[in-house]
Scaffold this active site. Structure first.
Site, mmCIF file in Angstrom:
data_model
loop_
_atom_site.group_PDB
_atom_site.id
_atom_site.type_symbol
_atom_site.label_atom_id
_atom_site.label_comp_id
_atom_site.label_asym_id
_atom_site.label_seq_id
_atom_site.Cartn_x
_atom_site.Cartn_y
_atom_site.Cartn_z
ATOM 1 N N GLU A 25 33.191 -1.376 -54.384
ATOM 2 C CA GLU A 25 33.513 -1.279 -55.820
ATOM 3 C C GLU A 25 34.552 -0.194 -56.086
ATOM 4 O O GLU A 25 34.861 0.628 -55.210
ATOM 5 C CB GLU A 25 32.248 -0.986 -56.637
ATOM 6 C CG GLU A 25 31.573 0.324 -56.271
ATOM 7 C CD GLU A 25 30.803 0.947 -57.436
ATOM 8 O OE1 GLU A 25 31.385 1.089 -58.530
ATOM 9 O OE2 GLU A 25 29.633 1.317 -57.226
ATOM 10 N N LYS A 86 36.547 1.640 -67.087
ATOM 11 C CA LYS A 86 35.323 1.243 -66.380
ATOM 12 C C LYS A 86 34.962 -0.163 -66.860
ATOM 13 O O LYS A 86 34.709 -0.378 -68.042
ATOM 14 C CB LYS A 86 34.209 2.243 -66.690
ATOM 15 C CG LYS A 86 32.880 1.918 -66.043
ATOM 16 C CD LYS A 86 31.844 2.993 -66.378
ATOM 17 C CE LYS A 86 30.436 2.483 -66.167
ATOM 18 N NZ LYS A 86 29.425 3.407 -66.700
ATOM 19 N N VAL A 106 29.249 -2.108 -60.234
ATOM 20 C CA VAL A 106 28.478 -2.974 -59.332
ATOM 21 C C VAL A 106 28.444 -4.397 -59.896
ATOM 22 O O VAL A 106 28.707 -5.372 -59.179
ATOM 23 C CB VAL A 106 27.045 -2.416 -59.129
ATOM 24 C CG1 VAL A 106 26.146 -3.445 -58.443
ATOM 25 C CG2 VAL A 106 27.095 -1.130 -58.307
ATOM 26 N N SER A 140 21.432 -0.888 -67.344
ATOM 27 C CA SER A 140 22.721 -1.289 -66.768
ATOM 28 C C SER A 140 22.818 -2.804 -66.586
ATOM 29 O O SER A 140 21.852 -3.458 -66.175
ATOM 30 C CB SER A 140 22.902 -0.617 -65.414
ATOM 31 O OG SER A 140 24.080 -1.092 -64.806
ATOM 32 N N ASP A 142 24.194 -4.040 -64.266
ATOM 33 C CA ASP A 142 24.048 -4.282 -62.819
ATOM 34 C C ASP A 142 22.762 -5.057 -62.531
ATOM 35 O O ASP A 142 22.723 -5.891 -61.621
ATOM 36 C CB ASP A 142 23.966 -2.951 -62.045
ATOM 37 C CG ASP A 142 25.266 -2.155 -62.079
ATOM 38 O OD1 ASP A 142 26.274 -2.654 -62.594
ATOM 39 O OD2 ASP A 142 25.242 -1.004 -61.581
ATOM 40 N N LYS A 159 19.640 6.611 -58.655
ATOM 41 C CA LYS A 159 19.569 8.045 -58.926
ATOM 42 C C LYS A 159 18.461 8.344 -59.907
ATOM 43 O O LYS A 159 18.177 7.538 -60.790
ATOM 44 C CB LYS A 159 20.876 8.505 -59.547
ATOM 45 C CG LYS A 159 21.725 9.247 -58.579
ATOM 46 C CD LYS A 159 23.007 9.642 -59.182
ATOM 47 C CE LYS A 159 23.959 8.548 -59.452
ATOM 48 N NZ LYS A 159 23.860 7.252 -59.422
#
Ligand code: PSU
Ligand code: MN
Length: 303
Positions: A25, A86, A106, A140, A142, A159
């Site tokens: 990515e 982004k 991602v 997210s 993702d 995280k």
């Protein structure tokens, strides 16, 4: 589709021959690490994948083109310029239509990898359910992408800027397998432990490749999270990193930082608070993931 997609010749040839390619990515380059460490890391990651015998394909949107396999100059450009957007799933149509540059998260890297026919993708950490998501709704994209796009993501877990327990619950609901590489515990990016368990422990790249092939043969849509813990010697002290994360989250709340700015802000602040130690750990775990991803891609190609 052809008019949007730009696959570099080496990646194209490798895919045509059915050989191993690993997607990478670009938000990690533009928003995840400071210059010049970001560029240096991105180039080293590509080299690690090559040394394992696979071909790297760093993905981004450049002048509106969905690029699969950036050149060294393009990586340098993305790492250096300040205003690259982004780009997650919802942003893609606008960045492409405006012929703008976008660093892919991602989610959007999975989309573009899948369009190109790449099944294996290495990164640092996935996005997830943020702490206090019951109030902020910050989850997210993702996670939704993992539920619908057939690409496996090799990462060092999530995280603890996120709520790891809720992230795992969300992935369970959406049918996304979360496996631990040589561990039963979900790693927490900077540390090997999180207090949460993975669904399955796997001990070899072959085992992962076989599970992926089976999943997709059965028509079970979506990806898989392959959580690869940071190596013992590079992991951070559990209490130190969590104190830094708590401090960064508090600051973000005070400053009213939210939405897509949240993750980049937290990453940068955690790095400052830890005096750069978290950046070093971040780089090491990405290398570790690149190497495992290449091994999985090579095994998958044999099946
Ligand atoms: N985690 C990291 N480094 C990163 C990211 C996450 O340790 O650079 C990036 C990835 O691109 C990921 C994105 O897809 O942040 C998630 O952002 P959001 O939470 O806004 O979906
Ligand atoms: Mn978010």
């Amino acid at each position: 589709m052809k008019e949007y997609l730009n696959i570099n010749p080496e990646v194209h040839e490798t895919l045509k021959k059915g050989k191993a390619v690993v997607a990478l990515e670009s938000t990690i380059i533009s928003h995840g690490m400071p210059y010049p460490k970001n560029v240096e890391t991105a180039l080293n990651v590509e080299k690690i994948i090559r040394d394992e015998g696979a071909v790297p394909a760093t993905i981004a949107i450049l002048k509106g083109e969905l690029k699969v396999g950036l050149t060294g100059e393009e990586i340098e450009y993305l790492g250096r310029v300040k205003n690259v957007i982004k780009t997650s799933r919802r942003d893609i149509p606008f960045i492409v239509a405006k012929k703008a540059d976008g660093a892919t998260t991602v989610a959007s890297t999975m989309i573009i990898a899948s369009l190109a026919g790449i099944k294996i993708f290495a990164t640092g950490g996935i996005g997830g359910v943020h702490r206090r998501a019951s109030e902020t709704f910050d989850i997210s994209a993702d996670l939704e992408e993992l539920a619908k796009t057939d690409v496996a993501v090799i990462c060092a877990g999530a995280k603890s800027i996120l709520d790891i327990g809720l992230t795992l619950e969300y992935l369970e609901t959406r049918g996304v397998p979360v496996v631990g590489y040589r561990t039963e515990e979900m790693p927490a990016f900077y540390t090997r432990k999180s207090g949460c368990k993975v669904d399955y422990r796997v001990d070899s790249p072959e085992e992962i490749a076989l599970a992926l092939k089976t999943k997709w043969d059965l028509g079970l849509k979506g990806g898989m999270v392959i959580a690869n813990p940071i190596e013992e010697e590079y992991q951070m002290d559990y209490d130190t990193i969590n104190a830094a994360i708590d401090k960064a989250i508090k600051e973000a709340e005070e400053k009213g930082i939210k939405g897509k700015d949240s993750t980049p802000f937290l990453l940068a602040r955690v790095k400052e608070i830890t005096g750069g130690d978290s950046l070093e750990a971040n780089i090491r775990l990405v290398y570790n993931n690149a190497s495992l991803a290449a091994k999985i891609a090579l095994e998958l190609q044999k099946l």
